[in-house]
Write a protein that holds these residues in place. Structure first.
Motif, PDB file in Angstrom:
ATOM      1  N   TYR A  43      -0.362  -3.831   9.453  1.00 58.19           N
ATOM      2  CA  TYR A  43      -0.485  -2.460   9.955  1.00 58.19           C
ATOM      3  C   TYR A  43       0.544  -1.593   9.241  1.00 58.19           C
ATOM      4  CZ  TYR A  43      -3.369  -4.459  13.659  1.00 58.19           C
ATOM      5  OH  TYR A  43      -4.375  -5.108  14.346  1.00 58.19           O
ATOM      6  N   TRP A  44       0.133  -0.382   8.897  1.00 61.85           N
ATOM      7  CA  TRP A  44       0.939   0.474   8.033  1.00 61.85           C
ATOM      8  C   TRP A  44       1.249   1.813   8.690  1.00 61.85           C
ATOM      9  CZ3 TRP A  44       2.368  -1.613   3.310  1.00 61.85           C
ATOM     10  CH2 TRP A  44       1.729  -2.818   2.980  1.00 61.85           C
ATOM     11  N   ASN A  45       2.482   2.271   8.502  1.00 60.32           N
ATOM     12  CA  ASN A  45       2.873   3.604   8.937  1.00 60.32           C
ATOM     13  C   ASN A  45       2.350   4.615   7.927  1.00 60.32           C
ATOM     14  OD1 ASN A  45       4.557   2.909  11.238  1.00 60.32           O
ATOM     15  ND2 ASN A  45       5.992   2.050   9.753  1.00 60.32           N
ATOM     16  N   CYS A  46       1.566   5.558   8.414  1.00 59.79           N
ATOM     17  CA  CYS A  46       0.958   6.560   7.531  1.00 59.79           C
ATOM     18  C   CYS A  46       1.296   7.960   8.022  1.00 59.79           C
ATOM     19  CB  CYS A  46      -0.564   6.403   7.494  1.00 59.79           C
ATOM     20  SG  CYS A  46      -1.129   4.756   6.997  1.00 59.79           S
ATOM     21  N   VAL A  72       0.243   6.235   2.852  1.00 60.00           N
ATOM     22  CA  VAL A  72       0.991   5.123   3.436  1.00 60.00           C
ATOM     23  C   VAL A  72       2.473   5.285   3.141  1.00 60.00           C
ATOM     24  CG1 VAL A  72       1.267   2.623   3.495  1.00 60.00           C
ATOM     25  CG2 VAL A  72      -1.003   3.606   3.142  1.00 60.00           C
ATOM     26  N   LEU A  94       0.822  -1.206   0.000  1.00 63.81           N
ATOM     27  CA  LEU A  94       0.000   0.000   0.000  1.00 63.81           C
ATOM     28  C   LEU A  94       0.857   1.257   0.000  1.00 63.81           C
ATOM     29  CD1 LEU A  94      -2.807  -0.861   2.611  1.00 63.81           C
ATOM     30  CD2 LEU A  94      -2.862  -1.140   0.131  1.00 63.81           C
ATOM     31  N   VAL A  95       2.173   1.077  -0.010  1.00 63.34           N
ATOM     32  CA  VAL A  95       3.082   2.221   0.090  1.00 63.34           C
ATOM     33  C   VAL A  95       2.829   3.211  -1.050  1.00 63.34           C
ATOM     34  CG1 VAL A  95       5.490   2.954  -0.011  1.00 63.34           C
ATOM     35  CG2 VAL A  95       4.860   0.929   1.300  1.00 63.34           C
ATOM     36  N   LEU A  99      -7.941   1.231   6.409  1.00 59.15           N
ATOM     37  CA  LEU A  99      -7.638   2.070   5.260  1.00 59.15           C
ATOM     38  C   LEU A  99      -8.510   1.715   4.066  1.00 59.15           C
ATOM     39  CD1 LEU A  99      -3.743   1.964   5.509  1.00 59.15           C
ATOM     40  CD2 LEU A  99      -5.170   3.956   5.981  1.00 59.15           C
ATOM     41  N   ARG A 104      -4.694  -2.334   7.922  1.00 60.48           N
ATOM     42  CA  ARG A 104      -5.014  -2.322   6.489  1.00 60.48           C
ATOM     43  C   ARG A 104      -6.511  -2.193   6.234  1.00 60.48           C
ATOM     44  NH1 ARG A 104      -2.599  -4.462   1.791  1.00 60.48           N
ATOM     45  NH2 ARG A 104      -4.114  -4.900   0.158  1.00 60.48           N
TER      46      ARG A 104
END
Length: 213
Positions: free
Chosen positions: A146-149, A135, A125-126, A164, A161
């Motif tokens: 889990y993503w750093n946003c 993301v 998702l980057v 989002l 995820r």
């Protein structure tokens, strides 16, 4: 002196053996091709390479074309560690480490074209935008991803995820704050119910987040 070296000497070809040209070190004379002297070289990346005299001495050829400038660069969840190999006449391949910890060998072209963004464990998702969130990288995997946003307001936040992709989480929480300051109902019972609902869905520090996040 073998026949190849004798031919080099007979043609008055300058001896380049042992000399360095950029990342290339000349190992031996390889003969002639179309009237040009050819040299067996070894690149700092470990790959063998043949280059002609003029290309070496003019500085036009300084490596095996492995483009040894990728280590440390990030492509999605992949960070390039080191050069791996390069089949003769083909693309170079690099050992990369995914944010999930898995190592994978990937071609330079797939990295640069964006065809490879992870080890394949998940769809990356980057770079994608969800509401106010963009993301930045994979945070961790624990049942879900889990993503750093980073939010448009400048805050960073870790988001599941599903939050989002379903549109349930579209900011770091600043949208909720703005709602509080604009509608004037933050002290009402209905607002408290709504606020608790949003909190347990978006705030990973709440006790109920594991069930509603």
């Amino acid at each position: 002196m073998n026949k190849t070296e004798a031919a080099r000497s007979a043609h008055g070809e300058v001896d380049l053996i042992g000399q360095r040209f950029g990342k290339l070190v000349v190992k031996s004379f390889a003969g002639y091709e179309k009237g040009r002297g050819q040299w067996n070289c070894k690149c700092d990346c470990g790959n063998a390479f043949v280059a002609n005299t003029s290309a070496l001495r003019s500085g036009n050829t300084t490596s095996c074309r492995c483009k040894n400038d990728l280590p440390g660069q990030r492509f999605g969840e992949l960070v390039v560690i080191k050069f791996d190999h390069r089949p003769e006449g083909k693309d170079s391949y690099w050992l990369c480490k995914c944010d999930c910890g898995v190592e994978k060998v990937v071609s330079a072209s797939n990295l640069k074209r964006g065809n490879a963004k992870s080890c394949g464990h998940i769809k990356s998702l980057v770079g994608e935008r969800f509401g106010r969130l963009v993301v930045m990288s994979l945070a961790y995997i624990k049942g879900a991803t889990y993503w750093n946003c980073i939010c448009d307001c400048g805050n960073t936040v870790i988001v599941r995820r599903n939050g989002l992709t379903t549109g349930n989480t579209q900011s770091c929480g600043c949208l909720l704050h703005e709602a509080i300051t604009t509608h004037g109902q933050h002290s009402s019972d209905h607002y408290k119910v709504w606020s608790d609902m949003i909190r347990r869905c978006e705030n990973s520090n709440t006790v109920c987040y594991k069930d509603y996040g």
